[in-house]
Design a protein around this motif. Structure first.
Motif, short mmCIF file in Angstrom:
data_model
loop_
_atom_site.label_atom_id
_atom_site.label_comp_id
_atom_site.label_asym_id
_atom_site.label_seq_id
_atom_site.Cartn_x
_atom_site.Cartn_y
_atom_site.Cartn_z
N LYS A 98 15.20 -0.57 6.47
CA LYS A 98 15.68 -1.00 5.16
C LYS A 98 14.59 -1.74 4.39
CE LYS A 98 20.54 -1.52 6.53
NZ LYS A 98 21.66 -2.48 6.73
N GLY A 99 13.80 -2.54 5.10
CA GLY A 99 12.69 -3.22 4.45
C GLY A 99 11.69 -2.24 3.86
N LEU A 100 11.44 -1.13 4.57
CA LEU A 100 10.55 -0.09 4.04
C LEU A 100 11.15 0.57 2.80
CD1 LEU A 100 8.14 1.86 4.16
CD2 LEU A 100 9.44 3.21 5.82
N LEU A 101 12.44 0.89 2.86
CA LEU A 101 13.08 1.55 1.72
C LEU A 101 13.08 0.65 0.49
CD1 LEU A 101 16.10 3.24 3.56
CD2 LEU A 101 13.95 4.29 2.81
N LEU A 102 13.22 -0.65 0.69
CA LEU A 102 13.16 -1.57 -0.45
C LEU A 102 11.73 -1.76 -0.94
CD1 LEU A 102 15.70 -4.33 0.68
CD2 LEU A 102 16.03 -2.61 -1.10
N ALA A 103 10.77 -1.63 -0.04
CA ALA A 103 9.37 -1.83 -0.43
C ALA A 103 8.83 -0.69 -1.28
CB ALA A 103 8.50 -2.02 0.81
N VAL A 104 9.35 0.53 -1.10
CA VAL A 104 8.82 1.67 -1.84
C VAL A 104 8.98 1.51 -3.35
CG1 VAL A 104 9.06 4.16 -2.23
CG2 VAL A 104 9.07 3.26 0.10
N PRO A 105 10.18 1.24 -3.89
CA PRO A 105 10.26 1.03 -5.35
C PRO A 105 9.49 -0.20 -5.82
CG PRO A 105 12.36 0.51 -4.29
CD PRO A 105 11.52 1.18 -3.27
N SER A 106 9.41 -1.23 -4.96
CA SER A 106 8.63 -2.41 -5.34
C SER A 106 7.16 -2.05 -5.49
CB SER A 106 8.81 -3.50 -4.29
OG SER A 106 7.91 -4.56 -4.50
N VAL A 107 6.63 -1.24 -4.59
CA VAL A 107 5.23 -0.83 -4.66
C VAL A 107 4.99 0.07 -5.87
CG1 VAL A 107 3.44 0.50 -3.49
CG2 VAL A 107 4.83 -1.13 -2.21
N LEU A 108 5.93 0.96 -6.13
CA LEU A 108 5.77 1.83 -7.30
C LEU A 108 5.72 1.02 -8.59
CD1 LEU A 108 8.18 4.76 -6.34
CD2 LEU A 108 5.68 4.77 -6.30
N LEU A 109 6.54 -0.04 -8.67
CA LEU A 109 6.56 -0.85 -9.89
C LEU A 109 5.36 -1.79 -9.98
CD1 LEU A 109 7.93 -1.93 -12.45
CD2 LEU A 109 9.28 -3.45 -10.97
N PHE A 110 5.21 -2.61 -8.95
CA PHE A 110 4.15 -3.63 -9.01
C PHE A 110 2.78 -3.07 -8.62
CE2 PHE A 110 8.03 -6.11 -8.42
CZ PHE A 110 7.87 -7.09 -9.38
N GLY A 111 2.75 -2.20 -7.62
CA GLY A 111 1.47 -1.72 -7.11
C GLY A 111 0.87 -0.59 -7.90
N ASN A 112 1.69 0.30 -8.48
CA ASN A 112 1.16 1.44 -9.21
C ASN A 112 1.18 1.27 -10.72
OD1 ASN A 112 2.53 2.82 -6.53
ND2 ASN A 112 0.66 3.85 -7.16
N VAL A 113 2.19 0.61 -11.24
CA VAL A 113 2.31 0.48 -12.69
C VAL A 113 1.64 -0.81 -13.18
CG1 VAL A 113 3.91 0.32 -14.63
CG2 VAL A 113 4.42 1.85 -12.70
N MET A 114 2.09 -1.94 -12.67
CA MET A 114 1.63 -3.22 -13.22
C MET A 114 0.21 -3.56 -12.77
SD MET A 114 5.18 -5.42 -12.91
CE MET A 114 4.52 -6.77 -13.88
N LEU A 115 -0.13 -3.29 -11.51
CA LEU A 115 -1.49 -3.64 -11.05
C LEU A 115 -2.56 -2.80 -11.72
CD1 LEU A 115 -1.17 -4.28 -7.19
CD2 LEU A 115 -1.53 -5.93 -9.02
N SER A 116 -2.19 -1.63 -12.19
CA SER A 116 -3.19 -0.77 -12.84
C SER A 116 -3.71 -1.39 -14.13
CB SER A 116 -2.58 0.60 -13.13
OG SER A 116 -1.48 0.49 -14.02
N HIS A 117 -2.97 -2.36 -14.68
CA HIS A 117 -3.40 -3.02 -15.92
C HIS A 117 -4.12 -4.33 -15.66
CE1 HIS A 117 -1.13 -0.12 -18.29
NE2 HIS A 117 -0.08 -0.33 -17.50
N ALA A 118 -4.23 -4.75 -14.41
CA ALA A 118 -4.91 -6.01 -14.08
C ALA A 118 -6.41 -5.76 -14.00
CB ALA A 118 -4.37 -6.57 -12.77
N GLN A 119 -7.16 -6.45 -14.84
CA GLN A 119 -8.60 -6.24 -14.89
C GLN A 119 -9.39 -7.31 -14.13
OE1 GLN A 119 -9.80 -3.47 -16.29
NE2 GLN A 119 -7.68 -2.90 -16.78
N HIS A 120 -8.74 -8.41 -13.74
CA HIS A 120 -9.42 -9.49 -13.06
C HIS A 120 -8.60 -9.91 -11.84
CE1 HIS A 120 -12.20 -9.80 -16.43
NE2 HIS A 120 -11.14 -9.78 -17.24
N PHE A 121 -9.22 -10.76 -11.04
CA PHE A 121 -8.58 -11.15 -9.78
C PHE A 121 -7.32 -11.98 -10.00
CE2 PHE A 121 -8.05 -14.08 -6.19
CZ PHE A 121 -7.92 -13.17 -5.15
N VAL A 122 -7.35 -12.92 -10.95
CA VAL A 122 -6.21 -13.81 -11.15
C VAL A 122 -4.95 -13.05 -11.56
CG1 VAL A 122 -5.30 -15.75 -12.49
CG2 VAL A 122 -7.65 -15.81 -11.62
N PRO A 123 -4.98 -12.21 -12.59
CA PRO A 123 -3.75 -11.46 -12.90
C PRO A 123 -3.37 -10.50 -11.78
CG PRO A 123 -5.58 -10.71 -14.27
CD PRO A 123 -6.02 -11.96 -13.60
N PHE A 124 -4.37 -9.97 -11.09
CA PHE A 124 -4.08 -9.08 -9.95
C PHE A 124 -3.26 -9.83 -8.89
CE2 PHE A 124 -4.96 -7.29 -5.82
CZ PHE A 124 -4.90 -5.92 -6.02
#
Length: 736
Positions: free
Chosen positions: A457-483
């Protein structure tokens, strides 16, 4: 509001501090890994995350040392394997399989963070061999990088744990010791407060059932606290010079508490046979209780004088007062007064029987143990005020269970390795990693079956979290602090939820999978297909792990009972040969671990009985049959073994080292007879050897005058009590 929602909408201050410390440790590890331009910074992140599961300073240091040591050993083994089989990947993976089996075998036999170190040795070796099997020329650089990353993460976790809202092991040990002592005193209050008249009516049976469940709950609480004390105490040595004093105090508290539980069980069973032995079968017919046992029980109960019975009632009230936070000084005064009363009763009654003399002697022992327990708690909280010399305790080691755990881990790794070789799938290594990691971590769990689906269940919950934070939002972080800010949001939520026990099995894997699926490094991609690919590999690894635990399940209560009884009987026989100096610490330490395992099985069994009883009530079946007392067959067997070993130690110490040969021979014969009869009663058979062997020892002792008259009477009373205990234990096993 449900606990799950409350964990996030109304978090406790501790949850907020815990999550903040964990995020700071991981952020520091990630920054340091980027600063030193390490190959895969996310391994430093994972290392820091695992060390923050128990954020007490001493424990983080100890776990970090074990993690780095295990990683170093695994790296060295990987060097040897690749040096021999770099050109033959199949043989290299076969060697890794054997190494994983050896590490999991060691993890199953060890406790606390040593078990975690064994798992890390397996994981480190597997990672290095798998990652370099296709490029052997880069082997040394990969091995050095993995060792550096994991060590850096451990160092960052230690620094944050020590500087940010530090939580000390000494405070944790103090709370555990209070829990253990108070639970023990409440158990004693229940044991002594129960009147001698056993209820024969339905209401009396209900009261007995409630008493049994209350006593089991208090004993389980006390044993669990003692077990956690022994496991966690070793971390106190990393918190200053007084840590060793606290460790000795823990050993003293555990050993004396185990003796006290065994003595209390024997005394309570002697006073209340109906509390342990069922009076009816499930079909409502009268049980076929041996006439000799029934008659002897009634006769012995009638031999207890009224002053003795009144004294035990006073003991119950006194221990209940002590459990309700009575001051330590007042508790000591009360215990000493009651101990003096026991001595006056034993000396003032001329017509006292051998059994009652033994009972009064055991009461003095109980009160003496209680005094020492209070002193041990003082040592744990204030080690500088006392000086103790207590040896460490031995642990029970189930080599059969360890072999099963090792076979399961080897099977899981072999299945994922074959899948990886057959498909040549790059992300197949993720499945191999998770299979090895979780098959090792679950070794310390008594029954991991309910936990593995929670990890999924932890894996299933992590997949949408990674898609949102890891693929969408992190792609716009240009520096370490916002990352770090964006990446820390799901990690913070996961750590905050892990504080709630019901969510820990989901929240912690959620944090780990967020790191594994994002894999922050200098060359990371934000490809959704790649994220889903790794998620699929992680799911395959977990599914293979679940199948492995289904095909090779964790041994249940039946296995544990057979192994623990066999090991206990073997230890009882060995008491005839061991030196009397460390007899109690050796036998008591091994029995303590066994008692906890049996208590856990007993708790599960009691819950199943409650569920069946509730179902029968819903179907309208009679209450009388539902409320019959079935006793605690597994736990009482362990307590009987503890009592037998303690009694043998008493006899050997009283006889001394310079013992005539006939007495030595008779004592050895009695010890072996007790071990044989103990195994017989575990099978539901009445004891046959100990009575004759006991009579023979008493005769030889009287002939050679190696004991005083008073000690001979105590020995005779103890033998009678053990005989009655084994008889009722055998009867209980036939009914259970």
């Amino acid at each position: 509001m449900s606990p799950a929602l409350a964990a996030f909408l109304r978090p406790s201050p501790f949850a907020l501090k815990f999550a903040t410390k964990g995020v700071l440790a991981m952020a520091l590890a990630l920054y340091a890994a980027f600063f030193f331009d390490l190959d895969r910074p996310y391994w430093a992140l994972i290392s820091a995350a695992f060390l923050q599961t128990r954020p007490m300073s001493g424990m983080v240091v100890e776990k970090g040392i074990c993690q780095v040591t295990g990683t170093f050993v695994g790296t060295c083994v990987a060097v040897v394997i690749m040096g021999c089989f770099a050109q033959v990947p199949e043989l290299a993976l076969g060697s890794v399989t054997l190494w994983i089996g050896l590490c999991i075998y060691g993890a199953s036999l060890t406790h606390n963070n040593l078990s975690y170190g064994c798992v890390m040795a397996a994981v480190a070796c597997m990672i290095i061999v798998v990652l370099t099997s296709s490029a052997p020329d880069d082997f040394f650089s990969v091995a050095l990088a993995r060792l550096s990353e994991l060590s850096l993460g451990a160092l960052c976790a230690v620094v944050v744990s020590a500087l940010v809202w530090p939580i000390r092991v000494r405070d944790h040990l103090g709370k555990l010791s209070d829990t253990a002592v108070n639970a023990t005193f409440r158990y004693m209050a229940l044991a002594f407060s129960m009147p001698l008249e056993g209820g024969k009516t339905t209401g009396g049976q209900k009261d007995q059932h409630q008493e049994r469940m209350a006593m089991l709950e208090q004993m389980m609480t006390g044993l669990d606290a003692l077990n956690n004390l022994e496991i966690d105490a070793h971390s106190a040595r990393y918190e200053g010079p007084q840590g060793k004093g606290r460790i000795r105090g823990v050993h003293l508290l555990t050993r004396r508490s185990m003796r006290l539980y065994a003595t209390l069980k024997a005394l309570h069973q002697l006073r209340h046979p109906e509390f342990f032995v069922p009076s009816q079968r499930d079909d409502g017919e009268k049980s076929a209780e041996p006439g000799e046992l029934d008659q002897t029980r009634r006769q012995e109960a009638e031999r207890f004088s009224q002053p003795t019975q009144d004294l035990m009632q006073r003991l119950g009230a006194a221990f209940q007062s002590m459990a309700d936070n009575q001051g330590t000084a007042q508790a000591r005064k009360t215990l000493k007064e009651l101990r003096g009363e026991c001595l006056r009763l034993s000396r003032g009654q001329r017509s006292i029987t051998a059994l009652e003399a033994r009972l009064l002697f055991s009461l003095r022992e109980v009160l003496g143990h209680a005094l020492v327990i209070l002193q041990a708690r003082e040592v744990i909280n204030h080690p500088g005020r006392h000086q103790l010399r207590q040896p460490s305790m031995s642990w029970h080691r189930d080599h059969g269970r360890a072999a099963i755990d090792a076979l399961r881990a080897m099977t899981i790794f072999s299945a994922t390795a074959i899948f990886w070789l057959a498909t040549a799938w790059d992300n197949g290594a993720v499945a191999m990693l998770l299979g090895t990691l979780f098959s090792g971590i679950f070794v310390s769990r008594g029954d991991p079956a309910p936990i593995i689906p929670m990890v999924l269940k932890g894996l299933l919950l992590a997949v949408p979290s990674v898609l949102l934070f890891g693929n969408v939002m992190l792609s716009h972080a240009q520096h370490f602090v916002p990352f770090v800010i964006i990446f820390s949001i799901p990690l913070f939520l996961g750590l905050m939820g892990s504080v709630v026990p019901a969510l820990a099995g989901i929240a912690l894997p959620f944090v780990v999978f967020n790191i594994l699926l994002v894999m922050p490094d200098n060359g990371m991609t934000f490809d959704v297909a790649y994220t889903l690919n790794r998620s699929l590999a992680a799911g395959i690894g977990l599914i293979v792990t679940i199948i492995g635990f289904r095909l090779i399940p964790v041994p249940g209560a039946g296995w544990d009972k057979r192994q623990l009884i066999r090991a206990t009987a073997s230890d009882i026989r060995e008491l005839a040969e061991r030196s009397t100096e460390r007899l109690d610490s050796w036998f008591g330490g091994r029995m303590g671990d066994r008692l906890l395992r049996l208590a856990r099985h007993e708790q599960t069994r009691s819950r199943e009985q409650e569920a069946r009883r509730s179902g029968e009530t819903a179907n309208g079946q009679p209450d009388a049959a539902q409320e019959q007392v079935l006793g605690m067959p597994l736990l009482t067997l362990g307590l009987t073994g503890m009592d037998i070993g303690r009694g043998i130690g008493f006899v050997r110490r009283e006889l001394g080292n310079d013992v005539p040969r006939p007495v030595q021979h008779a004592l050895r014969e009695l010890i072996h007879a007790l071990a044989d009869d103990y195994q017989r009663c575990a099978r539901g058979e009445s004891p046959t050897r100990m009575r004759a062997a006991g009579d023979r020892l008493c005769e030889v002792i009287e002939q050679h005058r190696t004991m005083s008259r008073h000690k001979q009477a105590l020995l005779a009373g103890w033998l009678t009590r053990v005989q009655l205990t084994l008889q009722s234990d055998a009867l209980r096993q036939r009914h259970s």
